[in-house]
Design a protein around this motif. Structure first.
Motif, short mmCIF file in Angstrom:
data_model
loop_
_atom_site.label_atom_id
_atom_site.label_comp_id
_atom_site.label_asym_id
_atom_site.label_seq_id
_atom_site.Cartn_x
_atom_site.Cartn_y
_atom_site.Cartn_z
N ALA A 29 0.69 -1.14 -0.28
CA ALA A 29 -0.04 -0.03 0.04
C ALA A 29 0.90 1.39 0.11
O ALA A 29 0.33 2.51 -0.52
CB ALA A 29 -0.92 0.20 1.24
N ASP A 30 2.07 1.28 0.42
CA ASP A 30 2.92 2.37 0.62
C ASP A 30 4.31 2.03 -0.20
O ASP A 30 5.44 1.46 0.45
CB ASP A 30 3.06 2.51 2.14
N LYS A 31 4.37 2.34 -1.38
CA LYS A 31 5.65 1.83 -2.13
C LYS A 31 6.71 2.46 -1.58
O LYS A 31 7.98 2.06 -1.91
CB LYS A 31 5.19 2.34 -3.59
N LYS A 32 6.79 3.66 -0.96
CA LYS A 32 7.84 4.36 -0.65
C LYS A 32 8.32 4.18 0.98
O LYS A 32 9.28 4.93 1.18
CB LYS A 32 7.66 6.01 -0.65
N ILE A 33 7.84 2.91 1.50
CA ILE A 33 8.19 2.91 2.64
C ILE A 33 9.79 2.64 3.03
O ILE A 33 10.07 3.06 4.00
CB ILE A 33 7.34 1.64 3.23
N GLY A 34 10.20 1.86 2.13
CA GLY A 34 11.57 1.68 2.40
C GLY A 34 12.48 2.69 2.40
O GLY A 34 13.63 3.03 3.35
N LEU A 35 12.29 3.77 1.30
CA LEU A 35 13.05 4.86 1.13
C LEU A 35 12.89 6.02 2.39
O LEU A 35 13.62 6.55 2.66
CB LEU A 35 12.84 5.75 -0.14
N VAL A 36 11.49 5.80 2.77
CA VAL A 36 11.40 6.83 3.88
C VAL A 36 11.81 6.24 5.35
O VAL A 36 12.62 7.16 5.90
CB VAL A 36 9.79 6.96 4.04
N LEU A 37 11.81 5.00 5.43
CA LEU A 37 12.64 4.41 6.63
C LEU A 37 14.37 4.54 6.53
O LEU A 37 14.79 5.16 7.53
CB LEU A 37 12.27 2.99 6.89
N ALA A 38 14.72 4.61 5.42
CA ALA A 38 16.12 4.80 5.32
C ALA A 38 16.57 6.12 5.27
O ALA A 38 17.63 6.24 6.09
CB ALA A 38 16.69 4.15 3.79
N ALA A 39 15.74 7.02 4.88
CA ALA A 39 16.04 8.29 5.08
C ALA A 39 15.76 8.88 6.64
O ALA A 39 16.79 9.52 7.02
CB ALA A 39 15.02 9.36 4.28
N VAL A 40 14.91 8.52 7.04
CA VAL A 40 14.57 8.72 8.62
C VAL A 40 15.95 8.32 9.42
O VAL A 40 16.48 9.08 10.31
CB VAL A 40 13.43 8.20 9.15
N GLY A 41 16.52 7.08 9.06
CA GLY A 41 17.42 6.50 9.80
C GLY A 41 18.80 7.10 9.50
O GLY A 41 19.56 7.42 10.58
N ILE A 42 19.19 7.41 8.32
CA ILE A 42 20.44 8.13 7.97
C ILE A 42 20.26 9.43 8.28
O ILE A 42 21.48 10.06 9.02
CB ILE A 42 20.51 7.98 6.31
N VAL A 43 19.42 10.26 8.30
CA VAL A 43 19.45 11.73 8.57
C VAL A 43 19.46 11.77 10.29
O VAL A 43 20.36 12.49 10.72
CB VAL A 43 18.10 12.30 8.07
N THR A 44 18.82 10.78 11.05
CA THR A 44 19.15 11.14 12.46
C THR A 44 20.38 10.68 12.90
O THR A 44 20.95 11.28 13.50
CB THR A 44 17.78 10.01 12.99
N PHE A 45 20.81 9.52 12.26
CA PHE A 45 21.94 9.21 12.56
C PHE A 45 23.17 10.14 12.18
O PHE A 45 23.98 10.55 12.96
CB PHE A 45 22.47 7.79 12.09
N GLY A 46 22.93 10.87 11.06
CA GLY A 46 24.01 11.66 10.42
C GLY A 46 24.17 12.95 11.29
O GLY A 46 25.03 13.66 11.44
N ALA A 47 22.76 13.46 11.84
CA ALA A 47 22.77 14.66 12.32
C ALA A 47 23.45 14.61 13.74
O ALA A 47 24.29 15.34 14.19
CB ALA A 47 21.19 15.00 12.57
N PHE A 48 23.31 13.57 14.80
CA PHE A 48 23.99 13.24 15.72
C PHE A 48 25.43 13.16 15.48
O PHE A 48 26.29 13.59 16.42
CB PHE A 48 23.44 12.09 16.71
N LEU A 49 25.83 12.25 14.54
CA LEU A 49 27.13 12.29 14.26
C LEU A 49 27.93 13.50 14.04
O LEU A 49 29.13 13.84 14.41
CB LEU A 49 27.61 11.16 13.04
#
Length: 232
Positions: A29-49
């Motif tokens: 139902a949500d074709k972009k779920i993989g990209l969204v989850l990857a973006a959330v994880g990378i952005v959050t980790f990158g910001a703290f790093l």
């Protein structure tokens, strides 16, 4: 202890399999779920790093960022999975009953306390907000069902507030995805013992299935209704 460890190990693959199935269902139902989850994880980790390098503590902030990235990804995944599930249930019979089954602690739910030939149905939930009747089906027809159910309940729980909600899209209706939130926002007027007492009185009154009339006419193997079988 030796017996508990294999059980715990066997439970882990079950959880992972459940997560994988949920992801597959959501992705349909949500074709972009993989990209969204990857973006959330990378952005959050990158910001703290990045903050860690700026203040001279990249390791500590990196570990913290990894943990928070995992948490943020899990939260986003849960919300999008829930939205996808509601989208797939929307308009299907029994969808509101499924939501009520997962409303949370403190609520006692009874599905299909009233139904008509058109498959319009009314479910009942009892909690600290009182009694909530949730109807599915044609808005005009379910109003008759709701009124009849209120009259029936009034015989045993006249002192308990009753709310009625009709699931659907449109003015005066409650969207399926907002049903749980709407019910949890209702003012709490009953105590725990009052909820238990109300539930017991309603169970004593019976529901749709227990009130269904028995078939009339002769019953095979038992003779005529109301007469004892004749001896040989």
């Amino acid at each position: 202890m030796a017996r508990k460890e294999p059980a715990a190990d066997a439970a882990n693959p079950g959880r992972l399999k459940q997560i994988a199935l949920t992801y597959k269902m959501t992705r349909r139902a949500d074709k972009k779920i993989g990209l969204v989850l990857a973006a959330v994880g990378i952005v959050t980790f990158g910001a703290f790093l990045a903050i860690g390098f700026l203040i001279g503590h990249p390791i500590y902030l990196g570990i913290l960022g990894f943990l928070l990235a995992f948490l943020a990804t899990a939260i986003v995944f849960g919300r999008r999975a829930e939205r996808a599930a509601f989208g797939q249930m929307e308009g299907k019979p029994g969808a509101a009953a499924a939501v009520l089954d997962n409303i949370g602690r403190g609520w006692s739910t009874t599905p299909a306390v009233a139904m008509n030939r058109s498959q319009d149905v009314v479910h009942r939930a009892v909690g600290k907000a009182g009694i909530v009747l949730v109807a599915e089906g044609n808005p005009n027809r379910v109003k008759t069902l709701l009124a009849a159910e209120k009259r029936k309940m009034n015989r045993v729980v006249a002192d308990v507030p009753v709310h009625d909600l009709i699931v659907g899209d449109g003015e005066g209706l409650v969207e399926l995805k907002k049903l749980r939130t709407t019910m949890l926002k209702l003012p709490r007027v009953l105590s725990g013992p009052q909820v238990t007492s109300t539930t017991d009185r309603l169970r004593a009154m019976g529901d749709l299935m227990s009130n269904m009339p028995l078939p009339k006419g002769p019953m095979r193997g038992h003779g005529l209704p109301g007469r004892p079988p004749r001896g040989r």
